[in-house]
Design an enzyme around this catalytic site. Structure first.
Site, PDB file in Angstrom:
ATOM      1  N   CYS A 181       0.842  -1.192   0.000  1.00  0.00           N
ATOM      2  CA  CYS A 181       0.000   0.000   0.000  1.00  0.00           C
ATOM      3  C   CYS A 181       0.884   1.251   0.000  1.00  0.00           C
ATOM      4  O   CYS A 181       1.907   1.298   0.663  1.00  0.00           O
ATOM      5  CB  CYS A 181      -0.941   0.078   1.191  1.00  0.00           C
ATOM      6  SG  CYS A 181      -2.180  -1.193   1.256  1.00  0.00           S
ATOM      7  N   ARG A 211       6.079  -0.837  -4.135  1.00  0.00           N
ATOM      8  CA  ARG A 211       5.707  -1.445  -2.854  1.00  0.00           C
ATOM      9  C   ARG A 211       4.729  -2.595  -3.037  1.00  0.00           C
ATOM     10  O   ARG A 211       4.552  -3.404  -2.127  1.00  0.00           O
ATOM     11  CB  ARG A 211       5.076  -0.379  -1.945  1.00  0.00           C
ATOM     12  CG  ARG A 211       6.036   0.709  -1.532  1.00  0.00           C
ATOM     13  CD  ARG A 211       5.318   1.851  -0.845  1.00  0.00           C
ATOM     14  NE  ARG A 211       4.837   1.490   0.475  1.00  0.00           N
ATOM     15  CZ  ARG A 211       5.531   1.637   1.594  1.00  0.00           C
ATOM     16  NH1 ARG A 211       6.753   2.109   1.547  1.00  0.00           N
ATOM     17  NH2 ARG A 211       5.019   1.306   2.750  1.00  0.00           N
ATOM     18  N   TRP A 265      -3.113  -2.675  -1.534  1.00  0.00           N
ATOM     19  CA  TRP A 265      -2.771  -4.106  -1.592  1.00  0.00           C
ATOM     20  C   TRP A 265      -3.827  -4.785  -0.728  1.00  0.00           C
ATOM     21  O   TRP A 265      -3.844  -4.594   0.484  1.00  0.00           O
ATOM     22  CB  TRP A 265      -1.373  -4.299  -1.016  1.00  0.00           C
ATOM     23  CG  TRP A 265      -0.692  -5.584  -1.359  1.00  0.00           C
ATOM     24  CD1 TRP A 265       0.065  -5.843  -2.463  1.00  0.00           C
ATOM     25  CD2 TRP A 265      -0.657  -6.777  -0.573  1.00  0.00           C
ATOM     26  NE1 TRP A 265       0.556  -7.116  -2.407  1.00  0.00           N
ATOM     27  CE2 TRP A 265       0.125  -7.717  -1.270  1.00  0.00           C
ATOM     28  CE3 TRP A 265      -1.234  -7.165   0.643  1.00  0.00           C
ATOM     29  CZ2 TRP A 265       0.363  -8.993  -0.792  1.00  0.00           C
ATOM     30  CZ3 TRP A 265      -0.991  -8.440   1.115  1.00  0.00           C
ATOM     31  CH2 TRP A 265      -0.200  -9.340   0.403  1.00  0.00           C
ATOM     32  N   ASN A 279      -3.353   2.817   5.198  1.00  0.00           N
ATOM     33  CA  ASN A 279      -2.559   1.582   5.150  1.00  0.00           C
ATOM     34  C   ASN A 279      -2.693   0.900   6.501  1.00  0.00           C
ATOM     35  O   ASN A 279      -2.746   1.584   7.522  1.00  0.00           O
ATOM     36  CB  ASN A 279      -1.076   1.881   4.940  1.00  0.00           C
ATOM     37  CG  ASN A 279      -0.789   2.455   3.562  1.00  0.00           C
ATOM     38  OD1 ASN A 279      -1.665   2.470   2.708  1.00  0.00           O
ATOM     39  ND2 ASN A 279       0.428   2.932   3.382  1.00  0.00           N
ATOM     40  N   GLY A 280      -2.676  -0.424   6.514  1.00  0.00           N
ATOM     41  CA  GLY A 280      -2.747  -1.144   7.787  1.00  0.00           C
ATOM     42  C   GLY A 280      -4.079  -1.870   7.906  1.00  0.00           C
ATOM     43  O   GLY A 280      -4.824  -1.999   6.927  1.00  0.00           O
ATOM     44  N   GLU A 300      18.400 -18.854  -0.584  1.00  0.00           N
ATOM     45  CA  GLU A 300      18.140 -17.551  -1.199  1.00  0.00           C
ATOM     46  C   GLU A 300      17.971 -17.705  -2.716  1.00  0.00           C
ATOM     47  O   GLU A 300      17.127 -17.043  -3.325  1.00  0.00           O
ATOM     48  CB  GLU A 300      19.275 -16.580  -0.840  1.00  0.00           C
ATOM     49  CG  GLU A 300      19.306 -15.265  -1.586  1.00  0.00           C
ATOM     50  CD  GLU A 300      18.036 -14.418  -1.514  1.00  0.00           C
ATOM     51  OE1 GLU A 300      17.169 -14.687  -0.679  1.00  0.00           O
ATOM     52  OE2 GLU A 300      17.915 -13.492  -2.351  1.00  0.00           O
ATOM     53  N   LYS A 360      14.638 -16.541  -4.779  1.00  0.00           N
ATOM     54  CA  LYS A 360      14.646 -15.622  -5.926  1.00  0.00           C
ATOM     55  C   LYS A 360      13.855 -16.233  -7.079  1.00  0.00           C
ATOM     56  O   LYS A 360      13.042 -15.561  -7.705  1.00  0.00           O
ATOM     57  CB  LYS A 360      16.079 -15.358  -6.409  1.00  0.00           C
ATOM     58  CG  LYS A 360      16.873 -14.351  -5.628  1.00  0.00           C
ATOM     59  CD  LYS A 360      16.600 -12.909  -5.924  1.00  0.00           C
ATOM     60  CE  LYS A 360      15.746 -12.257  -4.886  1.00  0.00           C
ATOM     61  NZ  LYS A 360      16.043 -12.324  -3.527  1.00  0.00           N
ATOM     62  N   GLU A 400      10.040 -16.256  -6.344  1.00  0.00           N
ATOM     63  CA  GLU A 400       9.444 -14.923  -6.314  1.00  0.00           C
ATOM     64  C   GLU A 400       9.152 -14.381  -7.708  1.00  0.00           C
ATOM     65  O   GLU A 400       8.078 -13.847  -7.943  1.00  0.00           O
ATOM     66  CB  GLU A 400      10.416 -13.921  -5.651  1.00  0.00           C
ATOM     67  CG  GLU A 400      10.469 -13.962  -4.155  1.00  0.00           C
ATOM     68  CD  GLU A 400      11.467 -12.935  -3.627  1.00  0.00           C
ATOM     69  OE1 GLU A 400      11.068 -12.093  -2.833  1.00  0.00           O
ATOM     70  OE2 GLU A 400      12.656 -12.974  -4.012  1.00  0.00           O
ATOM     71  N   HIS A 416      17.719 -38.527   2.423  1.00  0.00           N
ATOM     72  CA  HIS A 416      16.713 -38.814   3.449  1.00  0.00           C
ATOM     73  C   HIS A 416      15.312 -38.436   2.996  1.00  0.00           C
ATOM     74  O   HIS A 416      14.468 -38.104   3.819  1.00  0.00           O
ATOM     75  CB  HIS A 416      17.074 -38.085   4.747  1.00  0.00           C
ATOM     76  CG  HIS A 416      18.404 -38.513   5.292  1.00  0.00           C
ATOM     77  ND1 HIS A 416      18.637 -39.779   5.782  1.00  0.00           N
ATOM     78  CD2 HIS A 416      19.585 -37.854   5.384  1.00  0.00           C
ATOM     79  CE1 HIS A 416      19.896 -39.867   6.171  1.00  0.00           C
ATOM     80  NE2 HIS A 416      20.484 -38.710   5.933  1.00  0.00           N
ATOM     81  N   LYS A 452       6.879  -5.200  -1.728  1.00  0.00           N
ATOM     82  CA  LYS A 452       8.280  -4.929  -1.377  1.00  0.00           C
ATOM     83  C   LYS A 452       8.469  -4.872   0.129  1.00  0.00           C
ATOM     84  O   LYS A 452       9.405  -5.431   0.672  1.00  0.00           O
ATOM     85  CB  LYS A 452       8.704  -3.604  -2.026  1.00  0.00           C
ATOM     86  CG  LYS A 452      10.126  -3.181  -1.721  1.00  0.00           C
ATOM     87  CD  LYS A 452      11.116  -4.108  -2.369  1.00  0.00           C
ATOM     88  CE  LYS A 452      12.553  -3.727  -2.125  1.00  0.00           C
ATOM     89  NZ  LYS A 452      13.444  -4.892  -2.346  1.00  0.00           N
TER      90      LYS A 452
HETATM   91  C1  G6P Z   1       8.953  -9.054   1.555  1.00  0.00           C
HETATM   92  C2  G6P Z   1       9.697  -8.926   0.242  1.00  0.00           C
HETATM   93  C3  G6P Z   1      11.006  -9.700   0.319  1.00  0.00           C
HETATM   94  C4  G6P Z   1      11.822  -9.216   1.508  1.00  0.00           C
HETATM   95  C5  G6P Z   1      11.029  -9.325   2.811  1.00  0.00           C
HETATM   96  C6  G6P Z   1      11.736  -8.653   3.980  1.00  0.00           C
HETATM   97  O1  G6P Z   1       8.498 -10.342   1.724  1.00  0.00           O
HETATM   98  O2  G6P Z   1       8.911  -9.422  -0.823  1.00  0.00           O
HETATM   99  O3  G6P Z   1      11.747  -9.492  -0.872  1.00  0.00           O
HETATM  100  O4  G6P Z   1      12.989  -9.977   1.601  1.00  0.00           O
HETATM  101  O5  G6P Z   1       9.770  -8.673   2.669  1.00  0.00           O
HETATM  102  O6  G6P Z   1      11.829  -7.277   3.740  1.00  0.00           O
HETATM  103  P1  G6P Z   1      12.812  -6.323   4.532  1.00  0.00           P
HETATM  104  O7  G6P Z   1      12.497  -4.954   3.982  1.00  0.00           O
HETATM  105  O8  G6P Z   1      12.480  -6.454   5.972  1.00  0.00           O
HETATM  106  O9  G6P Z   1      14.203  -6.757   4.233  1.00  0.00           O
END
Ligand code: G6P
Length: 608
Positions: free
Chosen positions: A2, A27, A73, A99-100, A483, A487, A490, A506, A603
């Site tokens: 948002c 965002r 959002w 927002n919230g 990680e 990626k 996502e 296992h 984001k």
């Molecule tokens: C969301 C984003 C991720 C990010 C995570 C933590 O899930 O989609 O890409 O790693 O938040 O965000 P931060 O701003 O706390 O690193």
């Protein structure tokens, strides 16, 4: 997650609001809208469209010089035109963007409905517009008072901005849990959920804290608490400019940010490596050598990629400082009544500094008296302010949802912290020097990895039609594999699963066949032989293998090999992460995905 923009000034508000929303698109959102006050009436345009679509719907802007805007959002209610913000009261006098999540919205809605109010949306926000209008009708002295009266009845998290058609020269903003920052310009004042929407107009900003309200006019702002105590706040200057958020010649932000990594890492290292004592100098942390000796354990907390980076950090901390360390998702930690020892150092990790779960974990730590340090990218963010002491990442603004340069700078920062603690404890001068040199060489080595993009892209294209992929790694390679899988999930929407290479036998080995490629992360360390054996087991079952490695592997072992330069063993994981970013990027590109704004993701996740 948002986005909010508000403007009151001397210029036409609509283009400024639309441009602000465009800056907040990153965002994550699914609908957009704006309201301006014109000739004593509100003009509201909102729909389940992108910001570009909203611009078309707005048509010819009015002369209005104040307004509020929002990208939503969805949480309460589907992403429809009706549920998009701003929301208004029945008479069309009050508009609210929010927002919230309002937790007692059901009760408030029921009460308002019983009083004859008809709701036009399924949102929790609409109740706020009706309540504020009712408070004004009941004689509230000002819009600020009406908002204050309303907020006394509200439970939950909010960042909100309110516009009154009858008093278009002022906006009222309030914060509790969702970020809001005021931009102080020349005869104009803005408010937004992050500075990205402000820096085109002003670098002078004021951060609102939880429980604070602000009344904004073109020439002034006034801040106060929920119980009407005035708080004087001085604007601070942010170093960011509009160019920092521009795409330039890049086709998307993720690609731009991947390629910014050599420069971002150089910035993170700047002035922080100390040759005289072969250690790191981290000015922002308030931990003396004596404090370091008193630490018995280190616990890293973060969400998403910040959590995987934290796991990599825990490995570095154990190796360099020989301190027991682990990482846990902040979202889990906060809910399990964690034991807070006085000799554990907690490190909260976040790019945005606004992730609600990480902030909540920090608040829980504060409450229980835990030792705390923050590792954050966004200066002035809630987490940076809550932690007080810590390390800034200096990665620059990160716009793509998938985090790349911030993750790399997190890892580099953890290496420096491990080096600093290690040199206070058992790490020798010679080993310290080795790490200092290793860190110094990183920007150049990162550039080398990025130069191999054409080959990595070719491998990605070859495997982009897979439905599922495994990512394997052990010890130093394990957080890298996690990680890497994150990626790929996502941004390409392929099912990707990370597994410890050692655990493959296992269970998951049962899934291996020719349709299940494995990305095997193989650092050039003492476990190469073990990793080679794992690859052979996969190959024996017909599984294709893409090796990402800094080791010399036997010819023909893997179907594709992506090499990264050799570095100090401890720093291997940092370099190994980079090809996986490019791999995921090129798989997503081949599949035609919306790389910067993957579906369903935001984001910064400012709700639970
Ligand atoms: C969301 C984003 C991720 C990010 C995570 C933590 O899930 O989609 O890409 O790693 O938040 O965000 P931060 O701003 O706390 O690193």
């Amino acid at each position: 997650m948002c986005g909010i923009v508000g403007y009151v000034g001397h210029r036409e508000a609509t283009p400024i609001l639309l441009e602000g929303l465009r800056r907040l698109e990153y965002r994550g959102y699914d609908s957009a809208g704006l309201a301006v006050a014109h000739r004593g009436r509100l003009r509201v345009t909102k729909a389940a469209v992108r910001v570009a679509g909203l611009r078309d719907l707005v048509g010819t802007p009015t002369q209005a010089t104040s307004g509020i805007a929002h990208t939503r959002w969805a949480t309460h209610g589907e992403p429809t035109d009706a549920n998009a913000h701003p929301h208004t009261d029945t008479s069309g006098r009050i508009a609210v963007v929010h927002n919230g999540i309002i937790e007692n919205s059901e009760r408030l809605r029921a009460e308002l409905t019983a009083n004859g109010v008809t709701f036009t949306s399924d949102t929790d926000t609409e109740a706020l517009a009706h309540l504020i209008a009712a408070a004004l009708a009941a004689g509230a002295a000002s819009l600020e008072d009406a908002v204050r009266t309303t907020l006394r009845r509200v439970e939950g998290a909010y960042g909100l901005v309110v516009l009154d058609a009858r008093k278009p020269g002022e906006l009222v903003a309030a914060r509790n849990g969702s970020p809001l920052v005021i931009g102080v310009g020349e005869d104009e004042t803005l408010v937004a959920s992050d500075v990205a929407a402000l820096v085109r107009h002003t670098q002078r900003v004021v951060y609102l804290e939880d429980g604070e309200l602000a009344t904004l006019t073109a020439t002034d702002f006034r801040t106060s608490t929920r119980d009407a105590r005035t708080i004087d706040k001085e604007p601070t200057t942010v170093e960011l400019t509009a160019e920092d958020y521009d795409l330039g010649n890049w086709s998307d932000f993720m690609h731009k940010e991947i390629h910014e990594q050599p420069a971002a890492v150089s910035r993170a290292l700047l002035g922080r490596l100390d040759d005289q004592f072969a250690t790191a100098r981290l000015g922002g942390i308030e931990v003396t050598a004596r404090d370091v000796h008193a630490i018995r354990r280190v616990k890293f907390l973060g969400c998403g990629s910040a959590y995987y980076a934290a796991q990599l950090g825990a490995g570095l901390m154990e190796e360099l400082a020989r301190l027991p360390a682990d990482a846990e998702p902040a979202s889990e930690f906060r809910y399990r009544n964690p034991v807070i020892d006085s000799d554990t150092l907690f490190i909260a990790v976040s790019q945005s500094g606004e992730t609600l779960d990480t902030l909540a974990a920090v608040r829980e730590l504060e409450r229980k008296g835990g030792r705390l340090l923050g590792v954050v990218n966004v200066v002035g963010s809630a987490l940076a302010r809550a932690c007080g002491n810590g390390i800034f990442l200096h990665a620059g603004p990160e716009v793509a949802v998938a985090s790349t340069k911030a993750v790399t700078n997190m890892a580099v920062s953890f290496a420096m912290l491990g080096l600093l603690f290690g040199r206070v404890r058992d790490l020798s001068f010679a080993d310290g020097q080795r790490i200092v040199e290793g860190l110094r060489a990183l920007p150049g080595q990162i550039a080398e990895v990025l130069d191999a993009e054409p080959e990595i892209a070719e491998v990605a294209k070859r495997y982009a039609d897979a439905q599922h992929m495994f990512f394997t790694g052990r010890v130093r390679g394990w957080p890298v594999a996690r990680e890497g899988a994150q990626k790929l999930k996502e941004i390409s929407y392929l099912h990707a699963e990370a597994y410890q290479a050692s655990e493959l036998k296992h269970g998951p080995l049962a899934l291996i066949d020719k349709s299940m490629p494995t990305v095997a992360v193989i650092p050039g360390d003492e476990l190469v032989a073990k990793n080679i054996a794992t690859v052979e087991e996969i190959k024996a079952r017909g599984g294709p293998v893409i090796a990402v490695t800094s080791a010399d592997l036997p010819d023909g072992l893997a179907d594709a090999v992506i090499r990264v330069p050799r570095t100090e063993l401890e720093l291997n994981p940092i370099l190994l992460t980079l090809p996986l970013q490019l791999f995921a990027y090129h798989v997503a590109l081949t599949l035609g995905r919306d790389i910067d704004k993957p579906r369903n993701l935001a984001k910064s996740v400012t709700v639970e």
